[in-house]
Design an enzyme around this catalytic site. Structure first.
Site, PDB file in Angstrom:
ATOM      1  N   PHE A   1       4.518  -1.152   4.186  1.00 13.80           N
ATOM      2  CA  PHE A   1       3.959   0.122   4.620  1.00 13.80           C
ATOM      3  C   PHE A   1       5.026   1.204   4.484  1.00 13.80           C
ATOM      4  O   PHE A   1       6.195   0.972   4.805  1.00 13.80           O
ATOM      5  CB  PHE A   1       3.481   0.053   6.075  1.00 13.80           C
ATOM      6  CG  PHE A   1       2.388  -0.942   6.316  1.00 13.80           C
ATOM      7  CD1 PHE A   1       1.091  -0.701   5.913  1.00 13.80           C
ATOM      8  CD2 PHE A   1       2.664  -2.150   6.962  1.00 13.80           C
ATOM      9  CE1 PHE A   1       0.081  -1.628   6.141  1.00 13.80           C
ATOM     10  CE2 PHE A   1       1.668  -3.080   7.204  1.00 13.80           C
ATOM     11  CZ  PHE A   1       0.366  -2.818   6.793  1.00 13.80           C
TER      12      PHE A   1
ATOM     13  N   THR B   1       0.864  -1.181   0.000  1.00 14.02           N
ATOM     14  CA  THR B   1       0.000   0.000   0.000  1.00 14.02           C
ATOM     15  C   THR B   1       0.896   1.225   0.000  1.00 14.02           C
ATOM     16  O   THR B   1       2.112   1.119   0.008  1.00 14.02           O
ATOM     17  CB  THR B   1      -0.955  -0.017   1.208  1.00 14.02           C
ATOM     18  OG1 THR B   1      -1.896   1.061   1.075  1.00 14.02           O
ATOM     19  CG2 THR B   1      -0.207   0.112   2.513  1.00 14.02           C
TER      20      THR B   1
ATOM     21  N   VAL C   1       9.326  -2.137   5.206  1.00 12.31           N
ATOM     22  CA  VAL C   1       9.128  -0.691   5.273  1.00 12.31           C
ATOM     23  C   VAL C   1       9.483  -0.075   3.925  1.00 12.31           C
ATOM     24  O   VAL C   1      10.599  -0.237   3.426  1.00 12.31           O
ATOM     25  CB  VAL C   1       9.981  -0.055   6.380  1.00 12.31           C
ATOM     26  CG1 VAL C   1       9.712   1.451   6.454  1.00 12.31           C
ATOM     27  CG2 VAL C   1       9.691  -0.714   7.725  1.00 12.31           C
ATOM     28  N   LYS C   2       8.520   0.634   3.342  1.00 12.82           N
ATOM     29  CA  LYS C   2       8.761   1.278   2.059  1.00 12.82           C
ATOM     30  C   LYS C   2       9.517   2.587   2.270  1.00 12.82           C
ATOM     31  O   LYS C   2       9.054   3.486   2.965  1.00 12.82           O
ATOM     32  CB  LYS C   2       7.436   1.538   1.341  1.00 12.82           C
ATOM     33  CG  LYS C   2       6.710   0.265   0.938  1.00 12.82           C
ATOM     34  CD  LYS C   2       5.394   0.549   0.243  1.00 12.82           C
ATOM     35  CE  LYS C   2       5.595   0.871  -1.211  1.00 12.82           C
ATOM     36  NZ  LYS C   2       4.300   0.931  -1.943  1.00 12.82           N
ATOM     37  N   ILE C   3      10.687   2.651   1.651  1.00  7.97           N
ATOM     38  CA  ILE C   3      11.520   3.850   1.686  1.00  7.97           C
ATOM     39  C   ILE C   3      11.627   4.384   0.260  1.00  7.97           C
ATOM     40  O   ILE C   3      12.064   3.653  -0.636  1.00  7.97           O
ATOM     41  CB  ILE C   3      12.938   3.543   2.218  1.00  7.97           C
ATOM     42  CG1 ILE C   3      12.883   2.918   3.613  1.00  7.97           C
ATOM     43  CG2 ILE C   3      13.790   4.813   2.216  1.00  7.97           C
ATOM     44  CD1 ILE C   3      12.411   3.849   4.707  1.00  7.97           C
TER      45      ILE C   3
END
Length: 254
Positions: free
Chosen positions: A67, A36, A93-95
């Site tokens: 996320f 997402t 974790v989306k960076i």
């Protein structure tokens, strides 16, 4: 449909922030994960990001979730990344590959990798960006690199050479998987599978087309013709026609 999907090597992730849709899709074993982003969550009306994320991770603990951090400051991103990672072992974790000023996030990604934070590097569109983050990820925990193939194609550029180049670069690092992000059509799943891409993220609207995968084209043509005829009848469309011979009489004599 399940047989055709099970034959695919590429893993299908649902890309959505609609909780009802996510829970429904989680019933299907061929949905291998979920992603997402803040834009999708805003569109879905999510009000409490952390409650939303934690609840999904608890409810579906057997598949990965990605996320995204919310800050544009690398120091704050690092704090948020550690916090989001604490939501569950299945959290990535989306960076973003850069901040909004175009500064590379490679150093931050390297620090997170050393802290065993599983990262999904997002918004990647060039092989130069892949090279920058690969150095940070190659000795770290499981991670993803998300190449936004659909947006690359929107710019009039063929994304396949970029995706193939990325796959070649990460070949010796099996803990890193490549994500084909932002697909525009069902055929992108076939393409992703053909080049050996590990994952493709697919929206629920596009997932609805999966029953068409492998459909006989002659039958599909017939179904399309029937659809046009049925829709014309349902709309009540009509055309008045006249006899061609009478139409000739209307042409004035010279």
């Amino acid at each position: 449909m399940p047989d055709r999907i099970s034959a695919l090597r590429v893993k299908i992730f649902s890309d959505s922030a609609n909780r009802e849709s996510i829970l429904e899709l989680a019933r299907y074993p061929w949905i291998k994960g979920f992603t997402t982003n803040p834009t999708l969550m805003r569109q879905a009306g999510v009000r409490d990001y952390e409650t939303f994320g934690r609840s999904l991770v608890r409810t579906i603990p057997d598949r990965p979730f990605s996320f995204e951090v919310l800050s544009n400051d690398f120091e704050e991103m690092e704090k948020q990344a550690r916090h989001i990672a604490s939501w569950g072992d299945n959290v990535f974790v989306k960076i973003p590959v850069t901040d909004t000023y175009g500064q590379s996030a490679a150093a931050l990604i390297g620090r997170l990798a050393k802290q065993n934070v599983k990262v999904n590097v997002t918004a990647v569109m060039t092989l130069r960006q892949v090279d920058e983050v690969l150095t940070s990820l190659r000795d770290g925990p499981p991670s993803y690199i998300s190449i936004f193939a659909g947006r690359i194609a929107d710019a009039g550029v063929d994304p396949l050479p970029i995706l193939r180049g990325a796959l070649a670069r990460i070949y010796d690092h099996p803990q890193i998987e490549l994500i084909w992000a932002s697909p525009r059509e069902l055929y992108n799943i076939v393409q992703a599978d053909a080049i050996g891409c590990h994952v493709i993220t697919v929206t629920p609207d596009l997932l609805k087309k999966l029953p068409l995968l492998g459909k006989d084209l002659t039958q599909y043509s017939l179904d399309t013709v029937k659809m046009f005829v049925d829709d014309a009848k349902a709309a009540g469309f009509a055309l008045e026609t006249r006899d061609a011979s009478k139409a000739i009489d209307l042409i004035p004599a010279e």
